[in-house]
Each structure stands twice: as C-alpha cells, then as structure tokens.
Enzyme design. Structure first.
Site, PDB file in Angstrom:
ATOM      1  N   SER A 236       0.832  -1.198   0.000  1.00 26.34           N
ATOM      2  CA  SER A 236       0.000   0.000   0.000  1.00 26.34           C
ATOM      3  C   SER A 236       0.869   1.252   0.000  1.00 26.34           C
ATOM      4  CB  SER A 236      -0.889   0.018   1.246  1.00 26.34           C
ATOM      5  OG  SER A 236      -1.695  -1.112   1.266  1.00 26.34           O
TER       6      SER A 236
ATOM      7  N   SER B 181       9.560   3.693  -0.810  1.00 29.64           N
ATOM      8  CA  SER B 181      10.600   4.596  -1.312  1.00 29.64           C
ATOM      9  C   SER B 181      11.606   4.908  -0.205  1.00 29.64           C
ATOM     10  CB  SER B 181       9.983   5.871  -1.895  1.00 29.64           C
ATOM     11  OG  SER B 181      10.022   6.924  -1.000  1.00 29.64           O
TER      12      SER B 181
ATOM     13  N   SER C   6     -21.071  -4.133  -0.275  1.00 26.23           N
ATOM     14  CA  SER C   6     -21.478  -4.053   1.122  1.00 26.23           C
ATOM     15  C   SER C   6     -22.912  -3.570   1.251  1.00 26.23           C
ATOM     16  CB  SER C   6     -20.540  -3.132   1.884  1.00 26.23           C
ATOM     17  OG  SER C   6     -20.730  -1.810   1.471  1.00 26.23           O
TER      18      SER C   6
ATOM     19  N   LYS D 124     -18.309   3.520   8.998  1.00 23.63           N
ATOM     20  CA  LYS D 124     -19.739   3.461   8.741  1.00 23.63           C
ATOM     21  C   LYS D 124     -20.536   3.689  10.031  1.00 23.63           C
ATOM     22  CE  LYS D 124     -19.401   0.405   4.737  1.00 23.63           C
ATOM     23  NZ  LYS D 124     -19.427  -1.004   4.296  1.00 23.63           N
TER      24      LYS D 124
END
Ligand code: ADP
Length: 634
Positions: A68, A74, A516, A559
């Site tokens: 991710s 880097s 979902s 949520k």
C-alpha cells in the site's frame, strides 16, 4: 541533550507495562527520543523488507516491492543507497566527436575528476581565445591605420568587421571542444538515489535537446545538448520506480535493455527534434532497480521485466498493519520524533500527544490488536498537529493539538460526507424516525476513510423479473436481488420473476463500493414485497450469501461513526466484522452496534410491527434451514 536520549530499541530505561500506551517508555516528550542516523534503522515494521534490502544492497540485486502507499517503499529504497559503497562513483563526460558531430564520445572518470577536466579545458580554451583576441585587435588596428593612411576609412571598417566575425566564429569552435559534464558526483557522500516515478521518456532514458539553429555557426554543438536520464544518474546507485505498471511498454523495454547491457546510449526522444539525429556512445547504467507498486502492479508489469527481477533479484511484500506490542508502540513514539526531526520546525510532542497518535494508529489499522503501517498518512497527522502547535507558539505539541489536527486533516471525502450528513438532516432525507416500507438506511464508505448513510428505496411492481436501479449500481442491485431471490421465492408466495423490482439509491454519487450494500438491498426488497415497514432508526451494512449468511465488509468503523453522526441509534454489522470496530469514545454511547450472521436477524431488528414481522422471520428461519439441508451433501 543527546546523551540522555532514549533509544527505543535497546534502552533499559523502560518499564515493563503491557497496557502502557507508550510501551513503558519513560519520556517527557519526543525530544527525549534518539533518532537513528541511518534511514534503514528509522524504518518501522516491514522487517522482512528491511532484511531483503540489506541483502540486495550487498549482492547488488534488483527488488520488486509490493504494498500500500505510504508504507515505506521509497524510504527503504533510499535507505539502500546508504548501504551501498560510495567510493566507486563515477563522473561522465560527453565530448565532441570530430569525425562525426552527431555521435558524441563518452568518457567515464572517477568522481570529482570530471569537474577538473572541464575546468582544464575551459582554461585552455580561454587562453587560446585570449591569444586570438589579442591577435585580432592587432590586425584590426593595423587595417584601420592603413585605411586612414590611404584615406578610405569605410573600406577599413568593413574589413575590420569581417575579421572580427571570423575570429568570433573560430572562438566558438574552440568553446565546442570543452566537454559536457553529464554526470557530476563530486559532492556526493552516498550512492545516488533516482526516483523516476511517472517520468517521461526523456527524464528516464536521457535526451538530446533540440537546436533551433542547426547551421551557420550559431548552433550549439550536439555533445553540449546531451542530457542524462534517471537510468544514467542512478549509475552505481538506486533507480526507484513507483507505480511500475503505469510505465509505458516501450520505456519498460528500454529499461530492460539498460539493465541487461549495463549501458544505454542517449538520443533525442522527440522524433521531429534535431536531437533525434544525435546518438552518443553508450553511457553506463549499472544501477540497482527498485520497482514498486500496489497489488495490481504485478498484473500490468511487463512480464520480461518481472521475470528479470525474479531471476536476478527479490520480490517483497509490504504489510499494512502490525501487531500492537509494547516495543512497537515505543517505535511509533520514535516515528513521531523522526517526523519532527525531519520537518525541523515542529514543536516536540508531549506524552499525551504521542498517546493520541498511537491510538489513532490503532484505529486506522481497522484490526483489533494492530497498528497501521500506512505511515505517510500518520505523518500527515503529525505535521498538521505540529503546525497547529507552532501557529500558537506552543512549546510542545499537545494532545489537544492532535485532536484538532484529526478534525482538520480529514480527507476531502470525509468533509464532503459531513456536508451531506448536515444537509440531509436539514432536509430530512436521511430519516431516523418511524417505519417506512421499502426504505433502508444503508451505509457506505467514501474515499477509503469516511462513512456515509446512504438510504436505499425498493419498490415492487407487476413485471417480468427485471431489476431496475439508478446509476452505476445497477449491476450490484441485480446481483443482490438474484442472491436473495431463492430465499424470497420460498417464503413469499410471490414469484419475483413476475415482478419488477425498482431500486433507488438516494444521494447517489461516484466511488461507492457496492457489495457491502447487498444486505441493505435485500432488506429493502423484502420489506417492499411483504409491505412491512423498516425502522428508520436502524442503519446496516453487510454482504450477503445466497443462503442468507451475512458476510464481512470493509470500513465498519467509519460506517458506524457516520450512522452515529446522523443520530441513528442502531447499526447492524456482520458478526465477522465485530473485531474491526474501533469507534471513537464520543460515539460509543450514541449508537448500539449489533453484530449478526444471518439475514433473518437483520429483519428481526430492522422490521417493525408484529405479528407480520414475527411470522416472516419465523418463515425465513425455517426456509433457510431447509435450504441448508438441501445443500448438504449426503
Ligand atoms: P511508499 O513509497 O511506500 O508510498 P514512502 O516510503 O514514500 O511510502 O513513505 C512516505 C513517508 O512516510 C516516509 O518518508 C516516512 O516519513 C514515512 N514512512 C513510511 N513508511 C515508514 C516506515 N515503515 N517507518 C517509518 N516511517 C515511514
């Protein structure tokens, strides 16, 4: 002071407290934490990747890093340059080729020598030009004197001008003999690090500039127009390419050649430019390639390039989260110290401020007992908090500054979601009272880190089994309805194939992942079919299997918080997501979270009005156990 600094890895000055948020670190602020000098020692987590980088630096192997964004790819690639030797760096000079001006010569010399050579050439050219200039003025004076003598001054001036121009031309010629110092490593203390992420061909492979004056003595000699690419600048160092899959195929092929040959000639990249006629001798490109990307990168990468790395290098995966242990927490405290250090202007963080950041790291991991390894975002929070403190001229960055920063550093999506919530509670679109047939408060995630209540309406009419939905969610709606159609068919007497189901997503907008929503869609459809109202004080999220099992989804924490902000009292989530719930304290009292594992439980909670509801739920339970039996293999 430096001497009293705490080394979070080795220092004995730590208490052994499991539930201490700082892992027992006895410090007043991040000022007391010692930041390691080498970049590779600053990297937190990613132990496997660190080990690979050390190994690859020693063996000079290429690396493919998958993970991710903001997890340190880097950073580790750069750290690698500190592990490489810097004694054997080279300078590269481009010389004019007297035999063929379009094929400049290339010479490599030990680093630092390049400048000396260019200086020597310049000095020589300067001397020669001075001699010529003196000679020129002598001749001009003689001519002018003679022209005065013969009484024709005009002729004298014309002759002098011609001589002047001829000399200038000759001087340019000797300027052209000065080599172009293409790569200068004179002042370099570590091996080069070249980040060519998203670079165009010229920046990656080198280029020869266009020359608008291609003749007549006004042109810049071709060797002077040669520019190095990242592959040349990275010679004996590291070439870093993020988002490797987005690199065009042609560039990937050239990259392959550079890796295989260890050298790559520079030519003009733009076909119509005069630079395209020029091609240098090969320029060395002996770099270590560190290619990075997310998981998709693997699929879109040139297969030859990938197999090259596989055969001659390492592939390493970067983790998103890490287990929350005292030693890790101490390292997270050090992370803040590192970021404060790097920025140079932020006030140090107090204990309580560090604790708040670590809590946030827990929360952002989305997993119980874990901390997020997405440090770029966490670093953003640290900088915003520090900036707020600095704007107030505070001596330290405090917990309150971190809390303010969390408020302020919310993503655009989060801010947008907040406006939605505010707006719709004004207009009563996101209802939170009473019961409505066919209307359910679904929950969605925008932009990865913000939740929103998303009402869904279902209506059933006579028809031919069509599912009609608004916008891009057509497919998802269709799938959800199909998934529950087996259940629906069994417990309602109505055949869904003789009806059309209309599904409307209120507040539709881009970027909502739809899977979902399938529990919500199913609930809305069942409510519409049976004309039993849904409690608007309930919101829900969950994916659905054909047998009515509620399956896990992403983003439950965000949520739930969105539902709480909309004054909804009950949130239904998949049972398998229970451990991912990490809502902030302020919401804990506002909202009740109910984990469920089957659609019948959802209906039991969401539908209002006995006895229809009880009858329905009972039937549903019977049917699904029957379904289970049917599916069992004898
Ligand atoms: P990536 O290349 O994976 O997208 P970067 O290496 O550019 O991420 O990370 C951005 C910044 O976040 C780094 O400069 C560093 O400040 C911080 N950072 C990222 N990963 C780590 C890590 N594992 N340990 C410490 N700091 C990190």
């Amino acid at each position: 002071g430096f001497g009293s600094d705490v080394d979070v890895e080795f220092d004995a000055d730590i208490a052994d407290e499991e539930d201490d948020l700082l892992g027992g670190l006895k410090i007043e602020s991040t000022d007391d934490i010692k930041v390691p000098e080498k970049l590779v020692d600053q990297v937190i987590g990613q132990d496997h990747a660190q080990e690979i980088v050390r190994k690859a630096a020693k063996q000079r192997r290429h690396i493919l890093m998958i993970g991710s964004p903001g997890t340190g790819k880097s950073m580790l690639a750069k750290a690698m340059t500190q592990l490489l030797p810097n004694e054997d760096l080279q300078d590269v000079l481009i010389y004019h080729n007297p035999d063929d001006g379009n094929e400049p010569k290339v010479r490599t010399v030990p680093s630092g020598k390049g400048e000396q050579i260019v200086d020597a050439h310049k000095e020589e050219a300067r001397k020669r030009n001075t001699m010529r200039t003196i000679l020129m003025w002598l001749i001009i004076i003689v001519i002018l004197g003679y022209s005065l003598f013969i009484g024709n001054i005009l002729l004298g001036i014309i002759a002098a001008a011609i001589i002047y121009l001829a000399f200038k031309y000759a001087n340019r010629g000797s300027d052209a003999m000065v080599p172009n110092l293409l790569i200068n490593n004179a002042d370099r203390t570590t091996a080069p690090f070249e980040d060519v992420t998203g670079a165009h061909a010229g920046a990656l492979l080198g280029d020869v500039r266009h020359d608008p004056f291609q003749s007549g003595g006004m042109e810049t000699p071709s060797h002077d127009r040669v520019e190095a690419g990242g592959i040349h600048k990275a010679h004996r160092g590291v070439l870093f390419i993020d988002e490797i899959n987005t690199l065009d195929v042609r560039s990937q092929q050239h990259l392959m050649t550079a890796i295989q040959e260890g050298e790559f000639a520079i030519t003009g990249q733009s076909e119509r430019s005069s630079g395209a006629m020029v091609q240098t001798e090969p320029v060395p490109t002996d770099f270590i390639m560190v290619a990075a990307g997310n998981r998709d990168a693997l699929e879109n990468m040139h297969p030859a390039l990938r197999s090259r790395i596989k055969g001659y290098g390492y592939e390493v995966f970067f983790d998103d989260t890490i287990e929350d242990e005292p030693e890790m927490r101490r390292k997270y405290a050090r992370f803040i110290a590192q970021e404060v250090d790097r920025d140079g202007r932020l006030p140090h963080f107090t204990r309580q401020a560090i604790e708040e950041v670590i809590l946030e790291a827990k929360r952002r991991s989305g997993r119980k007992g874990h901390l997020t390894l997405e440090f770029r975002n966490l670093g953003g929070l640290v900088r915003v908090a520090g900036d707020i403190a600095r704007a107030e001229d505070a001596e330290f960055t405090t917990r309150q500054h971190v809390l303010d920063a969390k408020d302020r550093s919310r993503s655009i999506e989060q801010q947008l979601a907040d406006t939605f919530i505010e707006r719709y509670s004004d207009y009563d679109i996101s209802m939170n009272e009473g019961g409505v047939v066919g209307r359910v408060n679904g929950l969605a995630v925008m932009g990865g880190d913000s939740g929103i209540v998303k009402p869904i309406m279902a209506e059933v009419t006579q028809g031919h089994g069509e599912v009609i939905a608004t916008g891009k969610l057509q497919e998802i709606a269709q799938e959800s309805v199909q998934n529950v159609s087996a259940i629906i068919k069994k417990f309602t007497n109505k055949d869904i194939n003789e009806m059309d189901v209309h599904i409307q997503f209120l507040q539709s907008y881009e970027g909502v992942e739809g899977d979902s929503a399938s529990v919500s869609i199913a609930t809305a459809v069942i409510s519409a079919l049976e004309e039993i109202p849904i409690d608007q004080n309930v919101a829900m999220t969950g994916s659905l299997s054909v047998r009515g099992d509620v399956l896990p989804v992403g983003g439950v924490t965000h949520k739930i918080e969105a539902a709480a902000k909309s004054d909804i009292d009950t949130v239904i989530i998949p049972k398998s997501n229970e451990q991912d719930v990490m809502i902030e304290d302020e919401y804990k009292e506002q909202v009740e979270v109910v984990p469920v594992s089957h659609i019948s439980e959802v209906l039991e909670i969401a539908l209002v009005g006995e006895p229809e509801k009880d009858g329905l739920v009972d039937r549903l339970k019977n049917i699904t156990t029957a379904l289970d039996r049917e599916h069992q293999v004898p």
